[in-house]
Design an enzyme around this catalytic site. Structure first.
Site, PDB file in Angstrom:
ATOM      1  N   SER A  66       0.792  -1.215   0.000  1.00 62.16           N
ATOM      2  CA  SER A  66       0.000   0.000   0.000  1.00 62.16           C
ATOM      3  C   SER A  66       0.837   1.284   0.000  1.00 62.16           C
ATOM      4  O   SER A  66       1.689   1.472  -0.850  1.00 62.16           O
ATOM      5  CB  SER A  66      -0.950  -0.073   1.199  1.00 62.16           C
ATOM      6  OG  SER A  66      -1.824   1.006   1.216  1.00 62.16           O
ATOM      7  N   ALA A 373     -10.895   8.884   7.547  1.00 57.75           N
ATOM      8  CA  ALA A 373     -10.428  10.230   7.212  1.00 57.75           C
ATOM      9  C   ALA A 373      -9.272  10.165   6.211  1.00 57.75           C
ATOM     10  O   ALA A 373      -9.115  11.047   5.365  1.00 57.75           O
ATOM     11  CB  ALA A 373      -9.995  10.947   8.486  1.00 57.75           C
ATOM     12  N   ASN A 374      -8.492   9.071   6.259  1.00 53.53           N
ATOM     13  CA  ASN A 374      -7.334   8.959   5.367  1.00 53.53           C
ATOM     14  C   ASN A 374      -7.702   8.693   3.911  1.00 53.53           C
ATOM     15  O   ASN A 374      -6.841   8.593   3.046  1.00 53.53           O
ATOM     16  CB  ASN A 374      -6.361   7.889   5.890  1.00 53.53           C
ATOM     17  CG  ASN A 374      -6.966   6.481   5.866  1.00 53.53           C
ATOM     18  OD1 ASN A 374      -7.915   6.201   5.138  1.00 53.53           O
ATOM     19  ND2 ASN A 374      -6.415   5.587   6.669  1.00 53.53           N
ATOM     20  N   THR A 504      -0.471  -1.364  13.060  1.00 57.41           N
ATOM     21  CA  THR A 504       0.533  -1.606  12.011  1.00 57.41           C
ATOM     22  C   THR A 504       1.948  -1.236  12.436  1.00 57.41           C
ATOM     23  O   THR A 504       2.898  -1.561  11.754  1.00 57.41           O
ATOM     24  CB  THR A 504       0.201  -0.777  10.751  1.00 57.41           C
ATOM     25  OG1 THR A 504       0.279   0.607  11.095  1.00 57.41           O
ATOM     26  CG2 THR A 504      -1.172  -1.084  10.205  1.00 57.41           C
TER      27      THR A 504
HETATM   28  C1  16G Z   1      -4.365  -0.278   7.879  1.00 59.99           C
HETATM   29  C2  16G Z   1      -5.820  -0.244   7.475  1.00 59.99           C
HETATM   30  C3  16G Z   1      -6.324   1.179   7.422  1.00 59.99           C
HETATM   31  C4  16G Z   1      -6.065   1.880   8.742  1.00 59.99           C
HETATM   32  C5  16G Z   1      -4.618   1.759   9.145  1.00 59.99           C
HETATM   33  C6  16G Z   1      -4.430   2.242  10.562  1.00 59.99           C
HETATM   34  C7  16G Z   1      -6.970  -1.747   5.941  1.00 59.99           C
HETATM   35  C8  16G Z   1      -7.024  -2.306   4.564  1.00 59.99           C
HETATM   36  N1  16G Z   1      -6.017  -0.861   6.162  1.00 59.99           N
HETATM   37  O1  16G Z   1      -3.562   0.314   6.901  1.00 59.99           O
HETATM   38  O2  16G Z   1      -7.686   1.134   7.158  1.00 59.99           O
HETATM   39  O3  16G Z   1      -6.407   3.242   8.653  1.00 59.99           O
HETATM   40  O4  16G Z   1      -4.225   0.399   9.104  1.00 59.99           O
HETATM   41  O5  16G Z   1      -3.105   2.067  10.944  1.00 59.99           O
HETATM   42  O6  16G Z   1      -7.754  -2.098   6.816  1.00 59.99           O
HETATM   43  P1  16G Z   1      -2.674   2.095  12.463  1.00 59.99           P
HETATM   44  O7  16G Z   1      -3.409   1.005  13.188  1.00 59.99           O
HETATM   45  O8  16G Z   1      -1.203   1.920  12.439  1.00 59.99           O
HETATM   46  O9  16G Z   1      -3.058   3.444  13.002  1.00 59.99           O
HETATM   47 MG    MG Z   2      -3.711   1.264   0.175  1.00 57.32          MG
END
Ligand code: 16G
Ligand code: MG
Length: 548
Positions: A66, A373-374, A504
């Site tokens: 991504s 929001a992203n 993440t």
């Molecule tokens: C992932 C999610 C996205 C979310 C982000 C938050 C999917 C396909 N992607 O990229 O929706 O905004 O995680 O990241 O679900 P974080 O937990 O590190 O804040």
């Molecule tokens: Mg993406």
């Protein structure tokens, strides 16, 4: 052990798992440095075949990281109707990815037994990847996994993530959702788009001219393929098209949203609408410079408000009894939530971060608009809503106004990729609405004024020390944290703040919003200090924002 499982163990020799690394199937599948992912891709080939057998349908595997840097990569599985992999299987994916090479057979057997999967059934998997250089060898590893399982597959090569979601749904719906080809995707979207523009009279404000920042990724390539299908209805200039810059480097939806500025090197006239995709084209944000050259972002919240407003009008004009709602996360700008609830009178639900949570909640409405929001989001029409709209569009007994509104709704359903957020489809939806309303970017932006906000991240010993409830808006652990946040928030006008462990990254995220930027910055800082002190912060304590 069956022959297939013995083959799967043998095949692992070519894809050995390194010691000491723990992989997790997170919110968006596996993500890591591409150099260590080979064994994970092999195992996801095995798992995709099992998932296909379990569902007695074709499933898909997308190889992408991504918006992350180019050296990263990842893989996620897609269910038969284009949904994200069912949450219960995330654990199976994690277990299999972490099994020792020689234990692969028993790990597979555990999944087969737990779910009573008939291993003798056929399996079929669609595969695609983004433009990362690590994509082809990782695809090979995944295909090796599929081959030892005796699975059939189609490797579509380079696609956007939403295109793969779309194709697997087309295939499993036996063409009811569309033709199972990349060309079919462009044709379906373009036909709906052109029909929705047919009655576009002269425009005073809307200019059919956009600049797309393709994040140097697959979105740029695929926009070029879409262009000929749009005839001359829209003049699109694609920049950051991968011809010179690096994927997601100083460009793309994430850069624009986080940095609150255009990618360097883009030549933009005041008022010119610009669009940024992320690296696999499942996120989109718009932006423009006003007449004073000031940057204005039109993010996922602005997009969902625009779409919900327009679809709401069409639903009322059609006379159909359908409830329409918007799903956001706690990150949604407070002004957008107030505008939707108080001015537009649209019900708003809040879901946990991560597309699958929003998607799930949106299913509760006849017409559910969901956006983070992203910039990740789409619209879901329930089967019943879809049916009612189609019937109304062909009902000669209805007056022409109602029938016309229902017909426009059927075209909007064709234009929207309902499987998952889709930058290309969402971009065309926004262009359609702006054109119909004869709005320039400024008119759209004026619907409501965003409150200033600040997002920070804090490193802690163990981010699971922070736990939340109420769609992440309230911290239940560590003790005392939520009380401390409440006290801080109460000090400020329109103050709002929440914390959550990232899904993440190994950090805790802190969000704050208030009526001025300086106060939002201060509130975010003060909450960060509480997280640092109560949740085991590591390194130096967060420093106050500079006031210069
Ligand atoms: C992932 C999610 C996205 C979310 C982000 C938050 C999917 C396909 N992607 O990229 O929706 O905004 O995680 O990241 O679900 P974080 O937990 O590190 O804040
Ligand atoms: Mg993406």
């Amino acid at each position: 052990m069956s022959d297939i499982l013995a083959e799967a163990v043998k095949g692992a020799a070519a894809h050995p798992r390194p010691e000491g690394i723990n992989f997790t199937y997170g919110t968006a599948g596996f993500r890591d440095k591409s150099t260590i992912l080979d064994p994970v891709l092999y195992r996801m080939g095995l798992l995709a075949a099992l998932r296909s057998k379990a569902k007695k349908a074709t499933v898909a595997a997308m190889i992408t990281a991504s918006h992350n840097p180019e050296p990263d990569n990842g893989v996620k599985l897609v269910d038969p109707m284009g949904e994200m992999l069912e949450a219960a299987w995330e654990k199976h994916a994690t277990d299999l990815a972490n099994a020792k090479d020689e234990d692969i057979g028993s790990a597979l057997q555990r999944i087969i037994d737990a779910l009573d999967i008939d291993i003798s059934l056929p399996s079929d998997v669609f595969v695609a990847r983004d433009t990362r250089p690590s994509g082809p060898p990782l695809t090979q590893a995944l295909l090796d996994g599929l081959k030892v399982m005796g699975s059939t597959f189609t490797d579509f090569g380079i696609l956007t993530t939403p295109q793969l979601h779309y194709l697997v749904r087309c295939h499993n719906s036996r063409g009811a959702y569309g033709e199972t080809t990349e060309e079919g995707y462009y044709k379906k979207l373009a036909q709906a788009f052109l029909k929705l523009r047919e009655d576009a009279g002269t425009k005073k404000k809307y200019q059919p001219v956009v600049i797309i920042d393709g994040a140097n990724g697959v979105g740029a390539l695929k926009t070029r393929k879409l262009q000929p299908h749009l005839n001359d209805s829209l003049k699109i200039t694609v920049c950051n098209d991968g011809s010179s810059g690096k994927l997601n480097e100083k460009c793309g939806a994430d850069f624009v949203k986080v940095q609150q500025k255009p990618p360097p090197g883009m030549e933009i006239q005041p008022g010119q609408r610009c669009v940024s995709f992320d690296g696999d084209a499942d996120r989109v944000v718009f932006f423009y410079l006003n007449k004073d050259g000031v940057f204005n972002l039109l993010d996922g919240d602005k997009i969902s408000t625009l779409i919900a407003g327009y679809l709401g009008e069409l639903v009322s004009a059609s006379g159909l009894q359908l409830n329409i709602g918007v799903v956001q996360t706690a990150y949604a700008n407070g002004s957008s939530t107030r505008y939707l609830e108080d001015v537009m009178k649209v019900p708003v639900s809040c879901a946990k971060t991560g597309v699958k949570h929003l998607h799930h909640k949106a299913l509760e409405f006849d017409v559910g608009v969901y956006f983070e929001a992203n910039g990740h989001g789409t619209v879901l029409f329930s089967d019943q809503a879809e049916q009612k709209i189609k019937v109304a569009s062909q009902d000669d007994s209805l007056d022409s106004g109602k029938r016309e509104a229902a017909t426009r709704l059927t075209l909007m359903m064709d234009l929207i990729n309902q499987t998952v957020g889709d930058a290309i489809s969402d971009f065309l939806v926004v262009e359609t609405i702006l054109s119909t309303r004869d709005w320039a970017a400024d008119d759209w932006n004026m619907q409501y004024k965003d409150l200033p906000s600040r997002l920070l991240k804090i490193k802690v010993k163990d981010r699971t020390a922070v736990q939340t409830t109420d769609a992440e808006r309230c911290a239940t652990a560590p003790a005392g944290l939520q009380e401390a946040i409440n006290k801080l928030v109460a000090k400020y006008q329109q103050g709002r703040s929440f914390v959550r462990p990232s899904g993440t990254e190994d950090v805790v995220r802190v969000f704050a919003e208030a009526d001025t930027q300086a106060i939002a910055d201060m509130l975010a800082h003060e909450v960060s200090v509480q997280v640092y002190q109560l949740a085991g912060g590591v390194g130096e304590q967060p420093q106050p924002p500079s006031t210069s």
